[in-house]
Design a protein around this motif. Structure first.
Motif, PDB file in Angstrom:
ATOM      1  N   ALA A 117     -10.340   0.628   2.910  1.00 20.98           N
ATOM      2  CA  ALA A 117      -8.908   0.386   3.096  1.00 20.98           C
ATOM      3  C   ALA A 117      -8.071   1.635   2.862  1.00 20.98           C
ATOM      4  O   ALA A 117      -6.880   1.642   3.165  1.00 20.98           O
ATOM      5  N   GLY A 118      -8.687   2.680   2.369  1.00 19.40           N
ATOM      6  CA  GLY A 118      -7.958   3.899   2.033  1.00 19.40           C
ATOM      7  C   GLY A 118      -7.155   4.497   3.177  1.00 19.40           C
ATOM      8  O   GLY A 118      -6.098   5.080   2.953  1.00 19.40           O
ATOM      9  N   ASP A 119      -7.648   4.362   4.381  1.00 18.27           N
ATOM     10  CA  ASP A 119      -6.958   4.922   5.550  1.00 18.27           C
ATOM     11  C   ASP A 119      -6.100   3.898   6.281  1.00 18.27           C
ATOM     12  O   ASP A 119      -5.493   4.216   7.294  1.00 18.27           O
ATOM     13  N   GLU A 123      -2.959   1.417   7.016  1.00 16.28           N
ATOM     14  CA  GLU A 123      -1.513   1.437   6.817  1.00 16.28           C
ATOM     15  C   GLU A 123      -0.994   0.004   6.783  1.00 16.28           C
ATOM     16  O   GLU A 123      -1.709  -0.935   7.128  1.00 16.28           O
ATOM     17  N   THR A 124       0.251  -0.147   6.416  1.00 16.56           N
ATOM     18  CA  THR A 124       0.875  -1.466   6.383  1.00 16.56           C
ATOM     19  C   THR A 124       0.727  -2.172   7.733  1.00 16.56           C
ATOM     20  O   THR A 124       0.463  -3.374   7.777  1.00 16.56           O
ATOM     21  N   GLU A 125       0.860  -1.428   8.813  1.00 11.55           N
ATOM     22  CA  GLU A 125       0.737  -2.004  10.155  1.00 11.55           C
ATOM     23  C   GLU A 125      -0.666  -2.551  10.415  1.00 11.55           C
ATOM     24  O   GLU A 125      -0.867  -3.352  11.325  1.00 11.55           O
ATOM     25  N   ASP A 126      -1.650  -2.088   9.621  1.00 13.70           N
ATOM     26  CA  ASP A 126      -3.029  -2.536   9.768  1.00 13.70           C
ATOM     27  C   ASP A 126      -3.312  -3.789   8.949  1.00 13.70           C
ATOM     28  O   ASP A 126      -4.416  -4.319   8.984  1.00 13.70           O
ATOM     29  N   GLY A 127      -2.308  -4.248   8.174  1.00 13.08           N
ATOM     30  CA  GLY A 127      -2.463  -5.488   7.429  1.00 13.08           C
ATOM     31  C   GLY A 127      -2.813  -5.329   5.969  1.00 13.08           C
ATOM     32  O   GLY A 127      -3.403  -6.226   5.377  1.00 13.08           O
ATOM     33  N   VAL A 128      -2.479  -4.193   5.388  1.00 18.88           N
ATOM     34  CA  VAL A 128      -2.735  -3.978   3.962  1.00 18.88           C
ATOM     35  C   VAL A 128      -1.397  -3.758   3.259  1.00 18.88           C
ATOM     36  O   VAL A 128      -0.503  -3.112   3.806  1.00 18.88           O
ATOM     37  N   ILE A 129      -1.250  -4.345   2.077  1.00 14.36           N
ATOM     38  CA  ILE A 129      -0.025  -4.158   1.297  1.00 14.36           C
ATOM     39  C   ILE A 129      -0.389  -4.024  -0.182  1.00 14.36           C
ATOM     40  O   ILE A 129      -1.475  -4.417  -0.603  1.00 14.36           O
ATOM     41  N   TRP A 130       0.521  -3.464  -0.941  1.00 14.21           N
ATOM     42  CA  TRP A 130       0.393  -3.428  -2.398  1.00 14.21           C
ATOM     43  C   TRP A 130       1.318  -4.482  -2.971  1.00 14.21           C
ATOM     44  O   TRP A 130       2.470  -4.591  -2.566  1.00 14.21           O
ATOM     45  N   VAL A 131       0.800  -5.241  -3.921  1.00 16.70           N
ATOM     46  CA  VAL A 131       1.589  -6.261  -4.606  1.00 16.70           C
ATOM     47  C   VAL A 131       1.778  -5.782  -6.041  1.00 16.70           C
ATOM     48  O   VAL A 131       0.801  -5.474  -6.727  1.00 16.70           O
ATOM     49  N   ARG A 191     -13.202  -6.097   8.693  1.00 15.63           N
ATOM     50  CA  ARG A 191     -14.487  -6.495   9.287  1.00 15.63           C
ATOM     51  C   ARG A 191     -14.940  -5.473  10.321  1.00 15.63           C
ATOM     52  O   ARG A 191     -16.116  -5.115  10.386  1.00 15.63           O
ATOM     53  N   GLU A 192     -14.005  -5.011  11.134  1.00 14.49           N
ATOM     54  CA  GLU A 192     -14.337  -3.989  12.127  1.00 14.49           C
ATOM     55  C   GLU A 192     -14.748  -2.690  11.456  1.00 14.49           C
ATOM     56  O   GLU A 192     -15.716  -2.044  11.879  1.00 14.49           O
ATOM     57  N   LEU A 193     -14.030  -2.287  10.407  1.00 13.22           N
ATOM     58  CA  LEU A 193     -14.378  -1.063   9.682  1.00 13.22           C
ATOM     59  C   LEU A 193     -15.753  -1.163   9.040  1.00 13.22           C
ATOM     60  O   LEU A 193     -16.509  -0.191   9.027  1.00 13.22           O
ATOM     61  N   ILE A 194     -16.104  -2.329   8.522  1.00 12.02           N
ATOM     62  CA  ILE A 194     -17.415  -2.535   7.918  1.00 12.02           C
ATOM     63  C   ILE A 194     -18.495  -2.372   8.989  1.00 12.02           C
ATOM     64  O   ILE A 194     -19.511  -1.705   8.768  1.00 12.02           O
ATOM     65  N   GLU A 195     -18.277  -2.970  10.158  1.00 11.97           N
ATOM     66  CA  GLU A 195     -19.267  -2.855  11.241  1.00 11.97           C
ATOM     67  C   GLU A 195     -19.399  -1.406  11.707  1.00 11.97           C
ATOM     68  O   GLU A 195     -20.515  -0.933  11.943  1.00 11.97           O
ATOM     69  N   ILE A 196     -18.294  -0.720  11.849  1.00 15.46           N
ATOM     70  CA  ILE A 196     -18.338   0.691  12.261  1.00 15.46           C
ATOM     71  C   ILE A 196     -19.092   1.516  11.228  1.00 15.46           C
ATOM     72  O   ILE A 196     -19.934   2.346  11.567  1.00 15.46           O
ATOM     73  N   ASP A 197     -18.804   1.262   9.953  1.00 15.66           N
ATOM     74  CA  ASP A 197     -19.457   1.988   8.868  1.00 15.66           C
ATOM     75  C   ASP A 197     -20.964   1.707   8.852  1.00 15.66           C
ATOM     76  O   ASP A 197     -21.764   2.628   8.689  1.00 15.66           O
TER      77      ASP A 197
END
Length: 75
Positions: free
Chosen positions: A32-34, A36-44, A64-70
């Motif tokens: 998730a490090g790369d 952005e908010t537009e990608d569906g990650v937020i800080w609470v 899920r896509e990043l895991i498969e790519i990795d």
């Protein structure tokens, strides 16, 4: 004036997402490090210095896509 409605109705914490995806929290945090908010990650943010990373349903799909790519690149 009509105000647009926020389309995000829920988020899941990194701990829950890691458990659901069968991954470690550290691995999800790394992936998730790369993102952005537009990608569906937020800080609470909570009281004091408490904070947690959370994902929208769109963010979980991106993970899920990043895991498969990795996994594919590790082969």
């Amino acid at each position: 004036m009509i105000m647009p409605l926020n389309k995000v109705h829920s988020v899941k914490t990194i701990d829950r997402v890691a458990a659901e995806l069968g991954e470690t929290v550290d691995r999800i945090f790394e992936l998730a490090g790369d993102m952005e908010t537009e990608d569906g990650v937020i800080w609470v943010y909570g009281p004091g210095d408490d904070s947690v990373i959370a994902f929208t349903p769109f963010g979980i799909e991106n993970l899920r896509e990043l895991i498969e790519i990795d996994r594919h690149s590790a082969r």
